[in-house]
Enzyme design. Structure first.
Site, PDB file in Angstrom:
ATOM      1  N   GLN A   1       0.831  -1.201   0.000  1.00  0.00           N
ATOM      2  CA  GLN A   1       0.000   0.000   0.000  1.00  0.00           C
ATOM      3  C   GLN A   1       0.865   1.249   0.000  1.00  0.00           C
ATOM      4  O   GLN A   1       0.540   2.248  -0.662  1.00  0.00           O
ATOM      5  CB  GLN A   1      -0.910   0.000   1.235  1.00  0.00           C
ATOM      6  CG  GLN A   1      -2.139   0.862   1.092  1.00  0.00           C
ATOM      7  CD  GLN A   1      -3.059   0.359  -0.008  1.00  0.00           C
ATOM      8  OE1 GLN A   1      -3.156  -0.833  -0.245  1.00  0.00           O
ATOM      9  NE2 GLN A   1      -3.722   1.279  -0.699  1.00  0.00           N
TER      10      GLN A   1
ATOM     11  N   HIS B   1       2.051   2.978  -3.354  1.00  0.00           N
ATOM     12  CA  HIS B   1       1.128   3.728  -4.210  1.00  0.00           C
ATOM     13  C   HIS B   1       1.573   5.174  -4.386  1.00  0.00           C
ATOM     14  O   HIS B   1       1.515   5.726  -5.487  1.00  0.00           O
ATOM     15  CB  HIS B   1      -0.283   3.729  -3.609  1.00  0.00           C
ATOM     16  CG  HIS B   1      -1.137   2.584  -4.058  1.00  0.00           C
ATOM     17  ND1 HIS B   1      -1.610   2.473  -5.333  1.00  0.00           N
ATOM     18  CD2 HIS B   1      -1.614   1.516  -3.386  1.00  0.00           C
ATOM     19  CE1 HIS B   1      -2.339   1.373  -5.442  1.00  0.00           C
ATOM     20  NE2 HIS B   1      -2.358   0.777  -4.273  1.00  0.00           N
TER      21      HIS B   1
ATOM     22  N   GLU C   1      -9.717   2.631   4.030  1.00  0.00           N
ATOM     23  CA  GLU C   1     -10.147   2.319   2.667  1.00  0.00           C
ATOM     24  C   GLU C   1     -10.098   0.810   2.422  1.00  0.00           C
ATOM     25  O   GLU C   1     -11.075   0.198   1.996  1.00  0.00           O
ATOM     26  CB  GLU C   1      -9.233   3.046   1.685  1.00  0.00           C
ATOM     27  CG  GLU C   1      -9.531   2.742   0.219  1.00  0.00           C
ATOM     28  CD  GLU C   1      -8.480   3.303  -0.713  1.00  0.00           C
ATOM     29  OE1 GLU C   1      -8.783   3.446  -1.916  1.00  0.00           O
ATOM     30  OE2 GLU C   1      -7.353   3.585  -0.267  1.00  0.00           O
ATOM     31  N   HIS C   2      -8.943   0.206   2.670  1.00  0.00           N
ATOM     32  CA  HIS C   2      -8.764  -1.229   2.559  1.00  0.00           C
ATOM     33  C   HIS C   2      -8.525  -1.799   3.960  1.00  0.00           C
ATOM     34  O   HIS C   2      -7.727  -1.244   4.718  1.00  0.00           O
ATOM     35  CB  HIS C   2      -7.559  -1.597   1.697  1.00  0.00           C
ATOM     36  CG  HIS C   2      -7.583  -1.008   0.324  1.00  0.00           C
ATOM     37  ND1 HIS C   2      -6.969   0.206   0.033  1.00  0.00           N
ATOM     38  CD2 HIS C   2      -8.131  -1.440  -0.834  1.00  0.00           C
ATOM     39  CE1 HIS C   2      -7.136   0.483  -1.251  1.00  0.00           C
ATOM     40  NE2 HIS C   2      -7.847  -0.500  -1.802  1.00  0.00           N
TER      41      HIS C   2
ATOM     42  N   ASP D   1      -7.508  -4.912  -5.930  1.00  0.00           N
ATOM     43  CA  ASP D   1      -7.044  -3.859  -6.832  1.00  0.00           C
ATOM     44  C   ASP D   1      -7.192  -4.267  -8.295  1.00  0.00           C
ATOM     45  O   ASP D   1      -7.394  -3.406  -9.161  1.00  0.00           O
ATOM     46  CB  ASP D   1      -5.569  -3.547  -6.558  1.00  0.00           C
ATOM     47  CG  ASP D   1      -5.383  -2.631  -5.364  1.00  0.00           C
ATOM     48  OD1 ASP D   1      -6.376  -2.050  -4.899  1.00  0.00           O
ATOM     49  OD2 ASP D   1      -4.236  -2.502  -4.890  1.00  0.00           O
TER      50      ASP D   1
ATOM     51  N   HIS E   1     -51.942  23.681  -2.051  1.00  0.00           N
ATOM     52  CA  HIS E   1     -51.831  22.227  -1.876  1.00  0.00           C
ATOM     53  C   HIS E   1     -53.170  21.667  -1.388  1.00  0.00           C
ATOM     54  O   HIS E   1     -53.662  20.651  -1.893  1.00  0.00           O
ATOM     55  CB  HIS E   1     -50.744  21.891  -0.845  1.00  0.00           C
ATOM     56  CG  HIS E   1     -49.350  21.984  -1.367  1.00  0.00           C
ATOM     57  ND1 HIS E   1     -48.813  23.143  -1.841  1.00  0.00           N
ATOM     58  CD2 HIS E   1     -48.367  21.037  -1.461  1.00  0.00           C
ATOM     59  CE1 HIS E   1     -47.560  22.933  -2.210  1.00  0.00           C
ATOM     60  NE2 HIS E   1     -47.257  21.650  -1.996  1.00  0.00           N
TER      61      HIS E   1
END
Length: 421
Positions: free
Chosen positions: A250, A253, A318-319, A352, A411
Site C-alpha cells: 500500500q 502507491h 479504505e482497505h 485492486d 396544496h
C-alpha cells in the site's frame, strides 16, 4: 492501547493555492473549450494536439502494442469485475406495492444515469485496472453513454496502449485524451468535442479531486478521494512476512499513502516491523514506499481483539485486511471500511486488480458514511404513486390538514377540488 508508531504528517491538504489554481483551470475550459484542453496538453503533457477524441484506429492499434499476457490479464479482470457487477445489479429491483390505503399503489424504479464520465488517472505507471473498474460497472448498470478520459502517458503522445485496450474491452463509447482538472471541467460543462455528462466517477490526484469538489452540483460525482490507505488487523496467528509486504504494497502507491497495523500481540508487531525493514530495500518502489511508511505509517498494540476492532472501526480504512484467528467472526464486527480482505491469503492486490470487487473506495474516514463505486453509483431511484379516485378520497382528509398546518393552501385545494361533490 499503545501507540507504537504514529503518522508524522497529514496526508491530504486542501489549501487556497490549490483551490484557486483548479478554479482557474475550470473557468478556462468553460470559456475556451477544446482550445483550453489543447493548451493544457502542451503545458502538462508536452504534446501538440488538434483533437482530443481518440479514434477507433488508435484504439485498434493499441492491441498490437501490448503483449499477449497483458491482454489475457485485462480480459480476465474484466470478466471478474463484470461478474460481480452483474450480481450487484440483480439485487437492485423495481418495486410496485399496493398500499394499506385502498386505491393507492406505490413503487420505485431503478433508472440508469444516461451519460457518465469515467476518469482514469495516469502516473508513474499505466492504470488499466482503473479503466475497467469504472467503465465495466457503469455499463452493467445500464448507462447508455460512457465516456472515458485519461491524460497522455509519457513517451506515447496519447493514452497508454494498455489503458486504451482496457477502455475498449470495458465498453467505453467515447475515449478522450485529456486529464487533470481540465478533464473534469470538460466532462462537467462540455466542450466542442466532449458533450457534458451527468455524473463523473473515478480516482485522481489532488487536482482531480479538487476539480470534482468544485463541479459538484453542476454534475454528480462518485466521491472525493484522498491518498490510498490500508489497515492490517492482526493477532499472534498472523504471518509477519505477509503483514509487512501488505503494508509496503500500500505504501508504494504514493508518498502520501497511509499504511496502518493494529495488532493484539507485541511479538507479532516486532517481527512484522523487522520484516518490513528487510523487505523494503528489495522493492523497486522502495523510495516511494519508504517515504510513505516513514511519514504516514501507524502501528497500534491493542489490549485485546475487542479493542482492536474498536480502533479499526474508528480509523475507517479504505482497505481492511483481517489476518487473525476466527477471521469470519471478527469480520462480522467490522463495519467502517471500503473493502474487506479476510484471511491470511487475501492481500489487497486481489481487490485492486482481479477478484471482482471495485477498487474505487472511500478514504479519509469517509467509510463511516459512504461506500465505494458499485453498480448503484450509476443508478438513480425514482419513486412513483398511482392514485385512483378511491385513493384520492382516502388520502384527502389528512393531506389537507397537513397543507393547512404548513400554510400551503394551494396544496389543500388541489385535493379539495378533487373530492368535493
Amino acid at each position: 492501547m499503545k501507540t507504537i508508531k504514529s503518522a508524522e504528517k497529514k496526508t491530504y491538504k486542501r489549501d487556497r493555492e490549490l483551490t484557486e489554481s483548479v478554479m482557474n483551470i475550470i473557468d478556462n475550459v468553460r470559456e475556451n473549450g477544446d482550445n483550453a484542453l489543447f493548451e493544457y496538453a502542451r503545458k502538462f503533457d508536452n504534446i501538440d494536439v488538434d483533437s482530443i477524441r481518440v479514434s477507433e484506429e488508435e484504439v485498434k492499434s493499441a492491441y498490437d502494442k501490448i503483449d499477449s499476457e497483458t491482454l489475457e490479464a485485462i480480459r480476465f479482470a474484466e470478466s471478474q469485475i463484470r461478474f460481480f457487477a452483474e450480481k450487484q445489479r440483480e439485487c437492485l429491483k423495481d418495486l410496485t406495492v399496493q398500499s394499506k390505503v385502498p386505491g393507492l399503489e406505490l413503487g420505485h424504479r431503478m433508472i440508469p444515469i444516461e451519460r457518465v464520465g469515467c476518469y482514469v488517472p495516469a502516473g508513474r505507471h499505466p492504470l488499466p485496472s482503473s479503466a475497467l473498474m469504472g467503465i465495466v460497472t457503469a455499463k452493467v448498470a445500464g448507462v447508455k453513454e460512457v465516456i472515458a478520459c485519461s491524460p497522455a502517458f509519457s513517451g506515447f503522445g496519447t493514452i497508454h496502449p494498455a489503458v486504451l485496450v482496457a477502455m475498449d474491452i470495458a465498453g467505453a463509447d467515447e475515449i478522450y485524451c485529456t486529464g487533470g482538472a481540465q478533464a473534469i471541467a470538460a466532462m462537467a460543462y462540455g466542450t466542442e468535442s466532449i458533450k457534458k455528462v451527468h455524473l463523473i466517477a473515478g480516482p485522481g490526484n489532488k487536482f482531480v479531486t479538487e476539480a470534482k469538489r468544485q463541479v459538484l452540483g453542476d454534475v454528480g460525482i462518485d466521491s472525493l478521494a484522498g491518498p490510498s490507505e490500508v489497515l492490517v488487523l492482526a493477532d499472534k496467528t498472523a504471518n509477519p512476512t505477509f503483514v509487512a509486504i501488505d503494508l509496503l504494497a500500500q505504501a508504494e502507491h504514493d508518498p502520501n499513502a497511509k499504511p496502518m497495523l493494529v495488532c493484539t500481540d507485541q511479538e507479532t508487531i516486532d517481527k512484522s516491523l523487522a520484516e518490513l525493514e528487510r523487505l523494503l530495500p528489495t522493492l523497486e518502489t522502495k523510495d516511494v514506499a519508504g517515504k510513505s511508511w516513514q511519514d504516514n505509517g501507524q502501528v497500534y498494540l491493542a489490549d485485546d481483539m475487542d479493542e482492536a476492532i474498536a480502533i479499526t472501526n474508528e480509523l475507517a480504512p479504505e482497505h481492511l485486511e483481517v489476518q487473525a484467528d476466527n477471521e469470519r467472526e471478527i469480520a462480522a464486527k467490522l463495519h467502517n471500511y471500503g473493502s474487506l480482505f479476510v484471511g491470511h491469503y487475501a492481500p489487497v492486490a486481489f481487490g485492486d486488480f482481479v477478484s471482482g470487487t471495485n477498487h474505487t473506495l472511500p478514504t479519509m474516514e469517509t467509510a463511516k458514511y459512504s461506500n465505494g463505486v458499485w453498480v448503484g453509483t450509476f443508478i438513480k431511484t425514482g419513486f412513483h404513486q398511482f392514485v385512483s379516485e378511491e385513493g384520492c378520497v382516502n388520502l384527502s382528509k389528512h393531506c389537507m390538514r397537513f397543507a393547512e398546518v404548513e400554510g400551503l393552501y394551494g396544496h389543500r385545494d388541489s385535493v379539495r377540488l378533487r373530492v368535493e361533490k
